[in-house]
Motif scaffolding. Structure first.
Motif, PDB file in Angstrom:
ATOM      1  N   UNK A  72     -17.528  -6.454  10.691  1.00  0.00           N
ATOM      2  CA  UNK A  72     -18.763  -6.884  11.346  1.00  0.00           C
ATOM      3  C   UNK A  72     -18.782  -6.380  12.789  1.00  0.00           C
ATOM      4  N   UNK A  73     -19.999  -6.125  13.289  1.00  0.00           N
ATOM      5  CA  UNK A  73     -20.172  -5.577  14.629  1.00  0.00           C
ATOM      6  C   UNK A  73     -19.431  -6.403  15.690  1.00  0.00           C
ATOM      7  N   UNK A  74     -19.598  -7.722  15.644  1.00  0.00           N
ATOM      8  CA  UNK A  74     -18.994  -8.563  16.688  1.00  0.00           C
ATOM      9  C   UNK A  74     -17.480  -8.423  16.712  1.00  0.00           C
ATOM     10  N   UNK A  75     -16.886  -8.367  15.495  1.00  0.00           N
ATOM     11  CA  UNK A  75     -15.421  -8.275  15.458  1.00  0.00           C
ATOM     12  C   UNK A  75     -14.959  -6.903  15.939  1.00  0.00           C
ATOM     13  N   UNK A  76     -15.725  -5.892  15.586  1.00  0.00           N
ATOM     14  CA  UNK A  76     -15.388  -4.544  16.052  1.00  0.00           C
ATOM     15  C   UNK A  76     -15.471  -4.441  17.558  1.00  0.00           C
ATOM     16  N   UNK A  77     -16.509  -5.051  18.108  1.00  0.00           N
ATOM     17  CA  UNK A  77     -16.709  -4.975  19.566  1.00  0.00           C
ATOM     18  C   UNK A  77     -15.758  -5.899  20.325  1.00  0.00           C
ATOM     19  N   UNK A  78     -15.189  -6.878  19.614  1.00  0.00           N
ATOM     20  CA  UNK A  78     -14.402  -7.902  20.311  1.00  0.00           C
ATOM     21  C   UNK A  78     -13.167  -7.325  20.996  1.00  0.00           C
ATOM     22  N   UNK A  79     -12.717  -6.154  20.571  1.00  0.00           N
ATOM     23  CA  UNK A  79     -11.517  -5.572  21.166  1.00  0.00           C
ATOM     24  C   UNK A  79     -11.838  -4.413  22.118  1.00  0.00           C
ATOM     25  N   UNK A  80     -13.118  -4.166  22.331  1.00  0.00           N
ATOM     26  CA  UNK A  80     -13.511  -3.030  23.174  1.00  0.00           C
ATOM     27  C   UNK A  80     -13.315  -3.355  24.651  1.00  0.00           C
ATOM     28  N   UNK A  81     -12.914  -2.369  25.460  1.00  0.00           N
ATOM     29  CA  UNK A  81     -12.737  -2.600  26.896  1.00  0.00           C
ATOM     30  C   UNK A  81     -14.054  -2.976  27.591  1.00  0.00           C
ATOM     31  N   UNK A  82     -15.179  -2.407  27.143  1.00  0.00           N
ATOM     32  CA  UNK A  82     -16.454  -2.703  27.796  1.00  0.00           C
ATOM     33  C   UNK A  82     -17.589  -2.602  26.777  1.00  0.00           C
ATOM     34  N   UNK A  83     -18.434  -3.628  26.784  1.00  0.00           N
ATOM     35  CA  UNK A  83     -19.531  -3.698  25.804  1.00  0.00           C
ATOM     36  C   UNK A  83     -20.835  -3.946  26.541  1.00  0.00           C
ATOM     37  N   UNK A  84     -21.896  -3.252  26.118  1.00  0.00           N
ATOM     38  CA  UNK A  84     -23.240  -3.532  26.658  1.00  0.00           C
ATOM     39  C   UNK A  84     -24.252  -3.455  25.529  1.00  0.00           C
ATOM     40  N   UNK A  85     -25.131  -4.446  25.445  1.00  0.00           N
ATOM     41  CA  UNK A  85     -26.200  -4.454  24.436  1.00  0.00           C
ATOM     42  C   UNK A  85     -25.685  -4.212  23.019  1.00  0.00           C
TER      43      UNK A  85
ATOM     44  N   UNK B 325      -9.702   4.815  25.237  1.00  0.00           N
ATOM     45  CA  UNK B 325     -10.238   3.769  26.115  1.00  0.00           C
ATOM     46  C   UNK B 325     -11.672   3.379  25.814  1.00  0.00           C
ATOM     47  N   UNK B 326     -12.201   3.786  24.657  1.00  0.00           N
ATOM     48  CA  UNK B 326     -13.596   3.462  24.351  1.00  0.00           C
ATOM     49  C   UNK B 326     -13.709   2.232  23.438  1.00  0.00           C
ATOM     50  N   UNK B 327     -13.006   2.238  22.307  1.00  0.00           N
ATOM     51  CA  UNK B 327     -13.218   1.188  21.303  1.00  0.00           C
ATOM     52  C   UNK B 327     -12.174   0.077  21.358  1.00  0.00           C
ATOM     53  N   UNK B 328     -10.958   0.411  21.820  1.00  0.00           N
ATOM     54  CA  UNK B 328      -9.881  -0.577  21.906  1.00  0.00           C
ATOM     55  C   UNK B 328      -8.843  -0.062  22.884  1.00  0.00           C
ATOM     56  N   UNK B 329      -7.914  -0.915  23.245  1.00  0.00           N
ATOM     57  CA  UNK B 329      -6.871  -0.483  24.176  1.00  0.00           C
ATOM     58  C   UNK B 329      -7.310  -0.647  25.617  1.00  0.00           C
ATOM     59  N   UNK B 330      -6.362  -0.405  26.519  1.00  0.00           N
ATOM     60  CA  UNK B 330      -6.598  -0.661  27.933  1.00  0.00           C
ATOM     61  C   UNK B 330      -7.181   0.549  28.645  1.00  0.00           C
ATOM     62  N   UNK B 331      -8.408   0.391  29.115  1.00  0.00           N
ATOM     63  CA  UNK B 331      -9.107   1.488  29.794  1.00  0.00           C
ATOM     64  C   UNK B 331      -8.703   1.542  31.260  1.00  0.00           C
ATOM     65  N   UNK B 332      -8.576   2.749  31.782  1.00  0.00           N
ATOM     66  CA  UNK B 332      -8.458   2.929  33.226  1.00  0.00           C
ATOM     67  C   UNK B 332      -9.702   3.674  33.686  1.00  0.00           C
ATOM     68  N   UNK B 333     -10.546   2.965  34.423  1.00  0.00           N
ATOM     69  CA  UNK B 333     -11.805   3.552  34.895  1.00  0.00           C
ATOM     70  C   UNK B 333     -11.674   3.807  36.384  1.00  0.00           C
ATOM     71  N   UNK B 334     -11.632   5.057  36.758  1.00  0.00           N
ATOM     72  CA  UNK B 334     -11.454   5.389  38.177  1.00  0.00           C
ATOM     73  C   UNK B 334     -12.774   5.709  38.856  1.00  0.00           C
ATOM     74  N   UNK B 335     -13.871   5.298  38.225  1.00  0.00           N
ATOM     75  CA  UNK B 335     -15.178   5.501  38.832  1.00  0.00           C
ATOM     76  C   UNK B 335     -15.773   6.873  38.568  1.00  0.00           C
ATOM     77  N   UNK B 336     -15.042   7.702  37.832  1.00  0.00           N
ATOM     78  CA  UNK B 336     -15.548   9.040  37.525  1.00  0.00           C
ATOM     79  C   UNK B 336     -16.373   9.045  36.253  1.00  0.00           C
ATOM     80  N   UNK B 337     -16.529  10.239  35.670  1.00  0.00           N
ATOM     81  CA  UNK B 337     -17.324  10.346  34.448  1.00  0.00           C
ATOM     82  C   UNK B 337     -16.479  10.036  33.217  1.00  0.00           C
ATOM     83  N   UNK B 338     -17.064  10.261  32.042  1.00  0.00           N
ATOM     84  CA  UNK B 338     -16.389   9.912  30.793  1.00  0.00           C
ATOM     85  C   UNK B 338     -15.064  10.657  30.631  1.00  0.00           C
ATOM     86  N   UNK B 339     -15.085  11.958  30.918  1.00  0.00           N
ATOM     87  CA  UNK B 339     -13.874  12.765  30.772  1.00  0.00           C
ATOM     88  C   UNK B 339     -12.767  12.246  31.698  1.00  0.00           C
TER      89      UNK B 339
END
Lengths: 95, 485
Positions: A72-85, B325-339
């Motif tokens: 499910x979307x919520x569970x997939x997003x629950x581990x993401x570093x940053x989520x919007x909308x 760093x997009x879907x899981x795991x610990x992201x380090x965002x240094x204020x730059x772009x996606x790359x």
């Protein structure tokens, strides 16, 4: 086989690794050593030898394309570093 | 004897007879963990409340007559198998604190069996290493000598079994990562045939080589645990559709008439004389038990390490691309772009050995080098697999050392990656060819640490491997030796 530091930087770019200068220096030495060892494979004449890609049994791995529940979307997003909308959020890609 | 010292089958008998409850058995293991874990550092995570809750549930199953072979038994999981209830970190900074939204197939099967998951064990980061020193936390210690490495990458699982911090454990083996630590810690470790056990929920290192298998106190336990985890899984398209047999069938039938091959390329310079002596004694023991020893040759063995380090790193560089760093795991965002975010995340999240392998694999797959390295390695992989196919036309199993040496000192090999890679020289061919292999204790070296004996079998013939190993174990008492902790 020697991998110079500029080549290490080029590969690091492909591998999406930032690397510090110290890391570049030590990787240049390590990769050169490892590749020098691996060069032993050139002793073998492999002309006409088929590549072995995996050790799985050849068999039917296709399945019917029928819909079934997935994460499910919520569970997939629950581990993401940053989520919007309800989506994964990432820094800007282009200006 | 304290309950924490029991094997799976001993504990099963006591639970079924009502001599002990799962809660009491588990309490004994938790007590042992409290006493010994601070020295051994086998676990990344133990959650006592969860352990106790699972034990209570197991007691209900036992009470209701619904107990299966593993119900109530305390089993540890290597920290690269995803679990909903505990973090899965792969001993990597990038995944520190990660809790999977789903269970993998192994966790699901253990839950269904009513077993008690004791915790998640330490490992080399993303399973890349042979000493568990490449962990982002702290290196696990060898229970036989706390100044020595337990081997790796499943070093936490091997040490946990050796130190009685669980009754048995699961590990993963890409080039020897179950068998080499089993050898160095004096326990039994088995890599089943590629495809025998589902890899769904195993964080991938090298997908054509990775296989999950048991680490146990004896060979019977290896058969029992393998029974519980084997079989086809629709969620892993590489899992075999063959029906898994009952690995207890024929286990104790003996080796009279069995043909055992001894490959001359596995007894080479650089192998500790104590290892050679112990393995020679094992050969004599197998002869005494009625097996026929056949000297054979696997001529491409000297190329196995090179072949492996091209194929495994190439696959790893591709598999680890997902950690961005997009879907899981610990992201380090240094204020730059996606790359810039990708590069900063991966720079901070990966340790030196993982970077080294990603770099090597990326290089081997890059334009202009693909044929010279990756394709060449796949061709040599064919030759290595062909050697084994031809050997198994003459013999039923092969007998070899597991590791060229016993446990080495912590820090002794970390400065030289190539020397560390050569720890796996005797285990790698089984992964390249996909065949099953087991390591079991067969003596102690001059430093008083264990030596491992390896049996390798035909694809999907774990039964012969287990039968040979059980016969050796039954005729000797090396498996009963325990570290003094």
């Amino acid at each position: 086989m020697s991998i110079e530091t500029n080549e290490v930087r080029k590969i690091a770019q492909l591998a999406r690794l930032e690397l510090t200068d110290d890391e570049v220096t030590s990787l240049s030495a390590d990769m050169s050593n490892i590749l020098a060892y691996i060069a032993q494979l050139n002793e073998l004449d492999t002309t006409g030898v088929p590549p072995l890609e995996h050790a799985a049994e050849a068999g039917e791995t296709m399945r019917d394309d029928t819909p079934r529940p997935s994460l499910e979307r919520e569970r997939g997003l629950s581990v993401a570093p940053k989520v919007e909308n309800g989506c994964f959020a990432v820094p800007k890609i282009i200006e | 004897m304290e309950p924490y010292t029991w094997t799976l089958h001993e504990a099963r008998a006591k639970l079924d007879a009502g001599d002990i409850s799962a809660v009491e058995l588990t309490a004994s293991l938790l007590y042992r963990i409290e006493q010994v874990e601070p020295q051994v550092l086998a676990y990344n995570c133990v959650a006592p409340e969860l352990v106790e809750a699972q034990a209570e549930a197991a007691d209900h199953l036992i009470h209701d007559g619904k107990a299966g072979p593993l119900t109530g038994l305390g089993i540890a999981l290597k920290d690269n198998m995803i679990t909903q209830d505990l973090p899965t970190t792969c001993s990597a900074r990038l995944l520190e604190g990660f809790v999977s939204p789903t269970d993998g197939t192994i966790a699901a099967k253990l839950k269904e069996a009513g077993s008690v998951v004791m915790g998640k064990t330490n490992m080399d980061e993303f399973a890349m290493g042979s000493s568990t020193e490449n962990s982002a936390t702290e290196a696990t210690r060898n229970p036989w000598d706390l100044n020595r490495a337990p081997g790796g990458s499943s070093g936490g699982s091997a040490a946990a079994v050796a130190a009685d911090l669980c009754l048995a454990a699961l590990g993963s083996d890409t080039g020897g990562s179950i068998r080499q630590p089993a050898s160095l810690c004096g326990v039994v470790g088995m890599k089943p045939t590629y495809g025998r056990v589902s890899r769904y929920g195993l964080v991938a290192f090298a997908s054509s080589l990775d296989q999950i298998g048991p680490l146990t106190k004896d060979v019977e336990d290896a058969a029992l645990l393998l029974n519980a985890v084997s079989g086809n899984d629709p969620l892993d398209s590489t899992s075999s559709k063959r029906e898994a047999p009952d690995f207890m069938d024929g286990l104790k039938d003996g080796v009279a008439g069995m043909r055992i091959g001894v490959p001359k390329e596995y007894f080479i310079d650089g192998t500790d004389p104590a290892v050679l002596t112990a393995v020679q004694s094992a050969i004599q023991q197998m002869t005494k038990l009625g097996a026929e020893i056949v000297e054979i040759s696997l001529p491409h063995t000297p190329y196995a390490v090179s072949t492996y380090y091209l194929i495994a790193t190439a696959e790893a560089s591709s598999n680890l691309a997902r950690f961005d760093g997009v879907r899981y795991g610990n992201r380090v965002d240094n204020g730059g772009d996606l790359l810039a975010m990708y590069m900063a995340t991966r720079e901070a999240g990966f340790g030196p050995e993982v970077k080294r392998r990603i770099m090597l694999g990326t290089y081997a797959l890059s334009a202009g080098y693909y044929d010279a390295y990756y394709k060449k390695a796949q061709q040599v992989r064919s030759l290595i697999a062909q050697d084994l196919t031809e050997a198994f036309e003459q013999v039923d199993v092969l007998l070899t050392p597991t590791s060229p040496t016993g446990a080495f000192k912590l820090g002794e090999r970390t400065a030289d990656p190539l020397k560390m890679y050569l720890s796996d020289i005797y285990t790698i061919s089984a992964n390249l060819a996909g065949v099953p292999a087991i390591s079991q204790p067969c003596g102690l070296d001059g430093n008083g640490v264990p030596i491992g004996l390896q049996f390798i079998g035909r694809s999907f013939d774990e039964a012969s491997v287990l039968k040979a190993a059980w016969a050796f174990e039954n005729a000797t008492d090396f498996h009963t030796a325990r570290p003094a902790l």
